[in-house]
Design a protein around this motif. Sequence first.
Motif, PDB file in Angstrom:
ATOM      1  N   TRP A 273      -9.139 -57.001   1.893  1.00  0.00           N
ATOM      2  CA  TRP A 273      -9.046 -55.666   2.168  1.00  0.00           C
ATOM      3  C   TRP A 273      -8.591 -54.536   1.208  1.00  0.00           C
ATOM      4  CZ3 TRP A 273      -4.476 -53.093   2.234  1.00  0.00           C
ATOM      5  CH2 TRP A 273      -3.273 -53.878   2.296  1.00  0.00           C
ATOM      6  N   ARG A 274      -7.666 -55.386   0.314  1.00  0.00           N
ATOM      7  CA  ARG A 274      -7.019 -54.561  -0.968  1.00  0.00           C
ATOM      8  C   ARG A 274      -8.031 -53.825  -1.874  1.00  0.00           C
ATOM      9  NH1 ARG A 274      -2.760 -58.801  -2.720  1.00  0.00           N
ATOM     10  NH2 ARG A 274      -4.793 -59.879  -2.540  1.00  0.00           N
ATOM     11  N   PHE A 275      -9.246 -54.533  -2.086  1.00  0.00           N
ATOM     12  CA  PHE A 275     -10.074 -53.875  -2.886  1.00  0.00           C
ATOM     13  C   PHE A 275     -10.881 -52.734  -2.284  1.00  0.00           C
ATOM     14  CE2 PHE A 275     -11.038 -58.467  -4.376  1.00  0.00           C
ATOM     15  CZ  PHE A 275     -10.096 -58.457  -5.581  1.00  0.00           C
ATOM     16  N   PHE A 276     -11.149 -52.622  -0.622  1.00  0.00           N
ATOM     17  CA  PHE A 276     -11.641 -51.522  -0.301  1.00  0.00           C
ATOM     18  C   PHE A 276     -10.580 -50.612  -0.285  1.00  0.00           C
ATOM     19  CE2 PHE A 276     -14.107 -55.174   1.050  1.00  0.00           C
ATOM     20  CZ  PHE A 276     -15.414 -54.552   1.246  1.00  0.00           C
ATOM     21  N   ALA A 277      -9.027 -50.851   0.052  1.00  0.00           N
ATOM     22  CA  ALA A 277      -8.320 -49.887   0.016  1.00  0.00           C
ATOM     23  C   ALA A 277      -8.066 -49.040  -1.397  1.00  0.00           C
ATOM     24  CB  ALA A 277      -6.986 -50.519   0.341  1.00  0.00           C
ATOM     25  N   ALA A 278      -7.990 -49.877  -2.313  1.00  0.00           N
ATOM     26  CA  ALA A 278      -7.814 -49.304  -3.826  1.00  0.00           C
ATOM     27  C   ALA A 278      -9.130 -48.642  -4.090  1.00  0.00           C
ATOM     28  CB  ALA A 278      -7.748 -50.655  -4.868  1.00  0.00           C
ATOM     29  N   GLY A 279     -10.101 -48.814  -3.752  1.00  0.00           N
ATOM     30  CA  GLY A 279     -11.354 -47.782  -4.116  1.00  0.00           C
ATOM     31  C   GLY A 279     -11.282 -46.866  -3.265  1.00  0.00           C
ATOM     32  N   GLY A 280     -10.937 -46.930  -1.931  1.00  0.00           N
ATOM     33  CA  GLY A 280     -10.927 -45.656  -1.347  1.00  0.00           C
ATOM     34  C   GLY A 280      -9.904 -44.562  -1.549  1.00  0.00           C
ATOM     35  N   ILE A 281      -8.708 -45.165  -1.849  1.00  0.00           N
ATOM     36  CA  ILE A 281      -7.368 -44.224  -2.165  1.00  0.00           C
ATOM     37  C   ILE A 281      -7.812 -43.563  -3.608  1.00  0.00           C
ATOM     38  CG2 ILE A 281      -5.248 -44.250  -2.857  1.00  0.00           C
ATOM     39  CD1 ILE A 281      -4.776 -46.341  -0.937  1.00  0.00           C
ATOM     40  N   SER A 282      -8.290 -44.359  -4.618  1.00  0.00           N
ATOM     41  CA  SER A 282      -8.519 -44.047  -5.870  1.00  0.00           C
ATOM     42  C   SER A 282      -9.538 -42.663  -5.755  1.00  0.00           C
ATOM     43  CB  SER A 282      -8.786 -44.999  -6.995  1.00  0.00           C
ATOM     44  OG  SER A 282     -10.053 -45.689  -6.605  1.00  0.00           O
ATOM     45  N   ALA A 283     -10.679 -42.840  -5.282  1.00  0.00           N
ATOM     46  CA  ALA A 283     -11.783 -41.986  -5.041  1.00  0.00           C
ATOM     47  C   ALA A 283     -11.222 -40.584  -4.316  1.00  0.00           C
ATOM     48  CB  ALA A 283     -12.859 -42.668  -4.553  1.00  0.00           C
ATOM     49  N   ALA A 284     -10.555 -41.006  -3.216  1.00  0.00           N
ATOM     50  CA  ALA A 284     -10.133 -39.693  -2.431  1.00  0.00           C
ATOM     51  C   ALA A 284      -9.281 -38.895  -3.162  1.00  0.00           C
ATOM     52  CB  ALA A 284      -9.404 -40.328  -1.354  1.00  0.00           C
ATOM     53  N   LEU A 285      -8.386 -39.477  -3.980  1.00  0.00           N
ATOM     54  CA  LEU A 285      -7.378 -38.811  -5.020  1.00  0.00           C
ATOM     55  C   LEU A 285      -8.004 -38.160  -5.952  1.00  0.00           C
ATOM     56  CD1 LEU A 285      -4.154 -41.159  -5.048  1.00  0.00           C
ATOM     57  CD2 LEU A 285      -4.444 -38.855  -3.731  1.00  0.00           C
ATOM     58  N   SER A 286      -8.814 -38.939  -6.625  1.00  0.00           N
ATOM     59  CA  SER A 286      -9.605 -38.220  -7.916  1.00  0.00           C
ATOM     60  C   SER A 286     -10.438 -37.049  -7.845  1.00  0.00           C
ATOM     61  CB  SER A 286     -10.184 -39.548  -8.910  1.00  0.00           C
ATOM     62  OG  SER A 286     -11.445 -39.890  -7.832  1.00  0.00           O
ATOM     63  N   HIS A 287     -11.106 -37.235  -6.620  1.00  0.00           N
ATOM     64  CA  HIS A 287     -12.098 -36.067  -6.087  1.00  0.00           C
ATOM     65  C   HIS A 287     -11.310 -34.816  -5.470  1.00  0.00           C
ATOM     66  CE1 HIS A 287     -15.129 -38.969  -6.901  1.00  0.00           C
ATOM     67  NE2 HIS A 287     -15.875 -37.936  -7.119  1.00  0.00           N
ATOM     68  N   GLY A 288     -10.118 -35.286  -4.859  1.00  0.00           N
ATOM     69  CA  GLY A 288      -9.409 -34.480  -3.967  1.00  0.00           C
ATOM     70  C   GLY A 288      -8.433 -33.292  -4.943  1.00  0.00           C
ATOM     71  N   TYR A 289      -7.982 -33.890  -6.119  1.00  0.00           N
ATOM     72  CA  TYR A 289      -7.229 -32.962  -6.721  1.00  0.00           C
ATOM     73  C   TYR A 289      -8.310 -31.979  -7.545  1.00  0.00           C
ATOM     74  CZ  TYR A 289      -7.697 -35.890 -11.183  1.00  0.00           C
ATOM     75  OH  TYR A 289      -8.247 -36.510 -12.276  1.00  0.00           O
ATOM     76  N   THR A 290      -9.245 -32.178  -7.619  1.00  0.00           N
ATOM     77  CA  THR A 290     -10.259 -31.304  -8.453  1.00  0.00           C
ATOM     78  C   THR A 290     -10.906 -30.299  -7.253  1.00  0.00           C
ATOM     79  OG1 THR A 290     -12.179 -32.827  -8.149  1.00  0.00           O
ATOM     80  CG2 THR A 290     -10.763 -32.891 -10.097  1.00  0.00           C
ATOM     81  N   THR A 291     -10.529 -30.222  -6.166  1.00  0.00           N
ATOM     82  CA  THR A 291     -11.087 -29.315  -5.034  1.00  0.00           C
ATOM     83  C   THR A 291     -10.865 -27.873  -5.376  1.00  0.00           C
ATOM     84  OG1 THR A 291     -10.958 -31.048  -3.283  1.00  0.00           O
ATOM     85  CG2 THR A 291     -11.076 -28.810  -2.825  1.00  0.00           C
ATOM     86  N   PRO A 292      -9.690 -27.405  -5.982  1.00  0.00           N
ATOM     87  CA  PRO A 292      -9.625 -26.315  -6.132  1.00  0.00           C
ATOM     88  C   PRO A 292     -10.349 -25.492  -7.279  1.00  0.00           C
ATOM     89  CG  PRO A 292      -7.370 -27.132  -6.121  1.00  0.00           C
ATOM     90  CD  PRO A 292      -8.489 -28.290  -5.758  1.00  0.00           C
TER      91      PRO A 292
END
Length: 132
Positions: free
Chosen positions: A45-64
């Motif tokens: 499950w760590r692969f799924f967690a790593a992919g989800g967290i990294s994609a959420a963060l990388s796209h989230g901080y560009t929202t502004p």
Amino acid sequence: LRAMMSSVATLLLLGGAAPAGAMMLPFAPLSMGNVGAGSTSAVDWRFFAAGGISAALSHGYTTPLDVVKTRMQTNPQDYNGSVPLAIRKIVAEEGPLFLLQGLVPTICGYGVEGALKFGCYELCKPLFAGVT
């Protein structure tokens, strides 16, 4: 192809607890629990967690930046092509929290997408290792 997809679905949904004979030969390494160090399940499950967290963060901080870009595209006459001017006007008129519009759907959507993309990629690496 149908049998291969059935085996992938069984691995993902049941954590590798497939009925006897349901596993195809290319998926044998996955069923032995050797996916991650110290892992006892067939799907780490760590692969799924790593992919989800990294994609959420990388796209989230560009929202502004996305909010500013969209405003500049919809009302170009108000901002004269200036990003700093657009940020100042948006913050003055709508408040600083307006720059976070769409943050939750962005994090959720890209989090799921990143988890599936990275997790399934890592899950299928042993399958495709023997192909080439």
